[in-house]
Design an enzyme around this catalytic site. Structure first.
Site, PDB file in Angstrom:
ATOM      1  N   MET A   1       0.780  -1.237   0.000  1.00 50.88           N
ATOM      2  CA  MET A   1       0.000   0.000   0.000  1.00 50.88           C
ATOM      3  C   MET A   1       0.814   1.291   0.000  1.00 50.88           C
ATOM      4  O   MET A   1       0.277   2.357   0.260  1.00 50.88           O
ATOM      5  CB  MET A   1      -0.954   0.002   1.209  1.00 50.88           C
ATOM      6  CG  MET A   1      -1.916  -1.175   1.229  1.00 50.88           C
ATOM      7  SD  MET A   1      -2.845  -1.340  -0.315  1.00 50.88           S
ATOM      8  CE  MET A   1      -4.011   0.006  -0.133  1.00 50.88           C
TER       9      MET A   1
ATOM     10  N   HIS B   1      -3.430  -4.847  -9.598  1.00 47.98           N
ATOM     11  CA  HIS B   1      -4.368  -3.773  -9.228  1.00 47.98           C
ATOM     12  C   HIS B   1      -5.792  -4.217  -9.581  1.00 47.98           C
ATOM     13  O   HIS B   1      -6.017  -4.758 -10.666  1.00 47.98           O
ATOM     14  CB  HIS B   1      -4.002  -2.486  -9.975  1.00 47.98           C
ATOM     15  CG  HIS B   1      -4.892  -1.343  -9.619  1.00 47.98           C
ATOM     16  ND1 HIS B   1      -4.767  -0.641  -8.436  1.00 47.98           N
ATOM     17  CD2 HIS B   1      -5.956  -0.813 -10.267  1.00 47.98           C
ATOM     18  CE1 HIS B   1      -5.713   0.287  -8.383  1.00 47.98           C
ATOM     19  NE2 HIS B   1      -6.451   0.204  -9.470  1.00 47.98           N
TER      20      HIS B   1
HETATM   21  C1  GRF Z   1      -5.845  -6.843  -4.062  1.00 45.15           C
HETATM   22  O1  GRF Z   1      -7.150  -6.511  -4.443  1.00 45.15           O
HETATM   23  C2  GRF Z   1      -4.827  -6.203  -4.979  1.00 45.15           C
HETATM   24  O2  GRF Z   1      -5.280  -6.092  -6.296  1.00 45.15           O
HETATM   25  C3  GRF Z   1      -4.673  -4.828  -4.368  1.00 45.15           C
HETATM   26  O3  GRF Z   1      -4.732  -5.040  -2.988  1.00 45.15           O
HETATM   27  C4  GRF Z   1      -5.486  -6.217  -2.710  1.00 45.15           C
HETATM   28  C5  GRF Z   1      -4.590  -7.117  -1.906  1.00 45.15           C
HETATM   29  O4  GRF Z   1      -5.258  -8.260  -1.445  1.00 45.15           O
HETATM   30  N1  GRF Z   1      -3.469  -4.197  -4.841  1.00 45.15           N
HETATM   31  P1  GRF Z   1      -4.438  -9.420  -0.737  1.00 45.15           P
HETATM   32  O5  GRF Z   1      -3.652  -8.777   0.404  1.00 45.15           O
HETATM   33  O6  GRF Z   1      -3.538 -10.029  -1.758  1.00 45.15           O
HETATM   34  O7  GRF Z   1      -5.472 -10.377  -0.234  1.00 45.15           O
END
Ligand code: GRF
Length: 200
Positions: free
Chosen positions: A89, A108
């Site tokens: 993030m 994404h």
């Molecule tokens: C996913 O939806 C990804 O596309 C976005 O953040 C979310 C992460 O989910 N960048 P996770 O931590 O892999 O379950």
């Protein structure tokens, strides 16, 4: 063998999808290390369950540049060939991008260039699009702006809640990200300017 470094800030479901596919795949992609900026990230526990080295790097303990440099040095210590952002993030700084030039990919939850940044599923619902999906792309210094490698499409249904749409997209993410990593491990992906050529 392609050595992966995965950066994740939260739930870690994409990390887990990658761990499972690396177990099965014949191409030799392996997760060498997992790094997180969140000490409570479930990604840390998941990595430990799969016996993959995993570290919390504290973004509050130093400057942004120093934080990015510590990520880089951890990844170099583990001899990482490809960095995978799986729900990471934070924006990587230019020092990081230069250290792994052309070797960082991100997943994404939208069909980029539509709906970059946070709450992509909410943005899709608000805009009234009939289809959304997910994108795997190379990372540059912008926010979700790098060259697109692959996308998967899902319908947006009239009664969808944000959670329902997110789940439908996530199911596709868990297929698309391991597939792209396989292609890269097999040497099928080439970056030509801003275009990505896939030799399948
Ligand atoms: C996913 O939806 C990804 O596309 C976005 O953040 C979310 C992460 O989910 N960048 P996770 O931590 O892999 O379950």
């Amino acid at each position: 063998m392609l050595r992966l470094g995965v950066l994740a800030s939260g739930r870690g479901s994409n990390l887990e999808a990658l761990l499972k596919s690396c177990d099965k795949s014949k191409n030799g992609a392996r997760i060498a290390v997992v790094l997180t900026d969140n000490p409570k990230a479930k990604a840390l526990t998941i990595a430990q369950e799969y016996n993959v080295p995993a570290f919390f790097v504290d973004p509050k303990a130093c400057s942004k540049a120093e934080f990015n440099q510590s990520l880089v040095s951890r990844l170099k210590t583990y001899d990482v060939d490809l960095v995978v952002l799986a729900g990471y993030m934070r924006i990587l700084d230019s020092g990081f991008i230069q250290a792994f030039s052309g070797k960082v990919i991100n997943i994404h939850p939208s069909l980029l260039p539509a709906f970059p940044g946070l709450n992509a599923q909410r943005q899709a619902l608000t805009s009234g699009v009939k289809y959304s999906g997910c994108t795997v792309h190379y990372v540059d210094e912008g926010m979700d702006t790098g060259p697109i490698i692959a996308q998967a499409v899902v319908p947006v249904l009239p009664e969808d809640t944000e959670e329902e749409l997110a789940q439908r997209i996530l199911a596709e993410e868990h297929i698309l990200l391991p597939k792209v990593v396989d292609w890269i491990a097999e040497g099928k992906v080439r970056l030509q300017g801003r275009k990505v050529i896939i030799n399948n």
